[in-house]
Design a protein around this motif. Structure first.
Motif, PDB file in Angstrom:
ATOM      1  N   MET A   6       0.829  -1.196   0.000  1.00  0.00           N
ATOM      2  CA  MET A   6       0.000   0.000   0.000  1.00  0.00           C
ATOM      3  C   MET A   6       0.874   1.261   0.000  1.00  0.00           C
ATOM      4  O   MET A   6       0.659   2.175  -0.794  1.00  0.00           O
ATOM      5  N   TRP A   7       1.907   1.307   0.854  1.00  0.00           N
ATOM      6  CA  TRP A   7       2.751   2.498   0.925  1.00  0.00           C
ATOM      7  C   TRP A   7       3.604   2.663  -0.329  1.00  0.00           C
ATOM      8  O   TRP A   7       3.889   3.793  -0.738  1.00  0.00           O
ATOM      9  N   VAL A  10       1.272   4.249  -2.744  1.00  0.00           N
ATOM     10  CA  VAL A  10       1.065   5.658  -2.378  1.00  0.00           C
ATOM     11  C   VAL A  10       2.258   6.497  -2.829  1.00  0.00           C
ATOM     12  O   VAL A  10       2.093   7.575  -3.412  1.00  0.00           O
ATOM     13  N   LEU A 164      -2.989   5.407  -6.604  1.00  0.00           N
ATOM     14  CA  LEU A 164      -3.524   5.813  -5.299  1.00  0.00           C
ATOM     15  C   LEU A 164      -4.866   5.135  -5.026  1.00  0.00           C
ATOM     16  O   LEU A 164      -5.162   4.762  -3.881  1.00  0.00           O
ATOM     17  N   THR A 165      -5.680   4.937  -6.062  1.00  0.00           N
ATOM     18  CA  THR A 165      -6.940   4.212  -5.899  1.00  0.00           C
ATOM     19  C   THR A 165      -6.668   2.764  -5.496  1.00  0.00           C
ATOM     20  O   THR A 165      -7.329   2.227  -4.597  1.00  0.00           O
ATOM     21  N   ALA A 167      -4.056   1.700  -3.893  1.00  0.00           N
ATOM     22  CA  ALA A 167      -3.580   1.740  -2.507  1.00  0.00           C
ATOM     23  C   ALA A 167      -4.747   1.914  -1.539  1.00  0.00           C
ATOM     24  O   ALA A 167      -4.801   1.263  -0.496  1.00  0.00           O
ATOM     25  N   ARG A 168      -5.692   2.769  -1.905  1.00  0.00           N
ATOM     26  CA  ARG A 168      -6.858   2.998  -1.040  1.00  0.00           C
ATOM     27  C   ARG A 168      -7.674   1.718  -0.899  1.00  0.00           C
ATOM     28  O   ARG A 168      -8.104   1.367   0.195  1.00  0.00           O
ATOM     29  N   HIS A 169      -7.887   1.026  -2.004  1.00  0.00           N
ATOM     30  CA  HIS A 169      -8.644  -0.223  -1.943  1.00  0.00           C
ATOM     31  C   HIS A 169      -7.881  -1.296  -1.174  1.00  0.00           C
ATOM     32  O   HIS A 169      -8.474  -2.084  -0.445  1.00  0.00           O
ATOM     33  N   HIS A 171      -5.786  -0.693   1.255  1.00  0.00           N
ATOM     34  CA  HIS A 171      -5.910  -0.292   2.665  1.00  0.00           C
ATOM     35  C   HIS A 171      -7.272  -0.724   3.211  1.00  0.00           C
ATOM     36  O   HIS A 171      -7.365  -1.168   4.346  1.00  0.00           O
ATOM     37  N   GLY A 172      -8.291  -0.650   2.396  1.00  0.00           N
ATOM     38  CA  GLY A 172      -9.640  -1.032   2.816  1.00  0.00           C
ATOM     39  C   GLY A 172      -9.822  -2.525   3.011  1.00  0.00           C
ATOM     40  O   GLY A 172     -10.832  -2.956   3.559  1.00  0.00           O
ATOM     41  N   ALA A 177      -9.403  -2.275   8.882  1.00  0.00           N
ATOM     42  CA  ALA A 177     -10.333  -1.496   8.062  1.00  0.00           C
ATOM     43  C   ALA A 177     -11.672  -2.209   7.936  1.00  0.00           C
ATOM     44  O   ALA A 177     -12.728  -1.579   7.951  1.00  0.00           O
ATOM     45  N   HIS A 181     -15.196  -0.747   9.185  1.00  0.00           N
ATOM     46  CA  HIS A 181     -16.317  -0.677   8.242  1.00  0.00           C
ATOM     47  C   HIS A 181     -17.545  -1.371   8.815  1.00  0.00           C
ATOM     48  O   HIS A 181     -18.644  -0.841   8.781  1.00  0.00           O
TER      49      HIS A 181
END
Length: 186
Positions: A6-7, A10, A164-165, A167-169, A171-172, A177, A181
């Motif tokens: 993820m990082w 990012v 970045l999308t 990475a966001r997914h 992370h989720g 997370a 949620h």
């Protein structure tokens, strides 16, 4: 392992967005300045991929792919920074080769790790955009530096946003997370 991935996404996505904005805000920049910007971006991206390959445990093929893409990115960056007076045609060929190779590596990773990533479409789209940008650069090498800056800038913005999308997914999909949620929707 997911956190490191993820990082890395990012870092790469942020660098791509920064480079894309600079390339679009100053499209009349000289070929030398554009070569230096591309060299810095390719060098940063290559270092991020190489660090990922060294730190990542497990799948040897994935580590090797990251290491190869990282070494190529570093080589492209160092070459470009060492000889910034390269002609527009040379920059087009170099940027196109780097873009196609990086895109193919991203497409391979999206297919290979589709079950682990859950939202592999973003990485697949970033890889496709990278290959397309490289092919466009090769198809019209006679275009001027402004058009090259615009093509590379748009590609970098698109690729950065998609990374970045991803990475966001990613992370989720972490256990923390998912708990957060579920707690919000309970």
């Amino acid at each position: 392992m997911r956190r490191q991935l993820m990082w890395m996404l990012v870092l790469r996505g942020g660098a791509a967005l920064l480079f894309g904005v600079i390339a679009l805000v100053w499209p009349a920049v000289t070929v030398v300045a554009l070569a230096l910007l591309f060299g810095a971006y390719a060098l940063l991206d290559g270092v991020a991929l190489l660090v990922s390959a060294v730190r990542r445990k497990g799948d040897q093929a994935h580590r090797l792919a990251h290491a190869a893409a990282g070494v190529l990115g570093i080589a492209a960056g160092v070459f470009t920074i060492a000889w910034p007076g390269v002609t527009a045609l040379g920059l087009v060929v170099l940027a196109g080769a780097w873009s196609v190779i990086t895109g193919v590596a991203e497409l391979w990773a999206a297919v290979r790790f589709r079950r682990e990533l859950h939202h592999e479409w973003a990485l697949f789209a970033a890889g496709g955009a990278s290959v397309l940008a490289g092919l466009l650069l090769w198809a019209r090498p006679e275009v001027g530096a402004i058009t090259i800056a615009q093509i590379i800038g748009v590609y970098a913005l698109l690729s950065g946003g998609l990374l970045l999308t991803a990475a966001r997914h990613l992370h989720g999909t972490t256990p923390a997370a998912r708990l957060t949620h579920h707690a919000r929707h309970a």
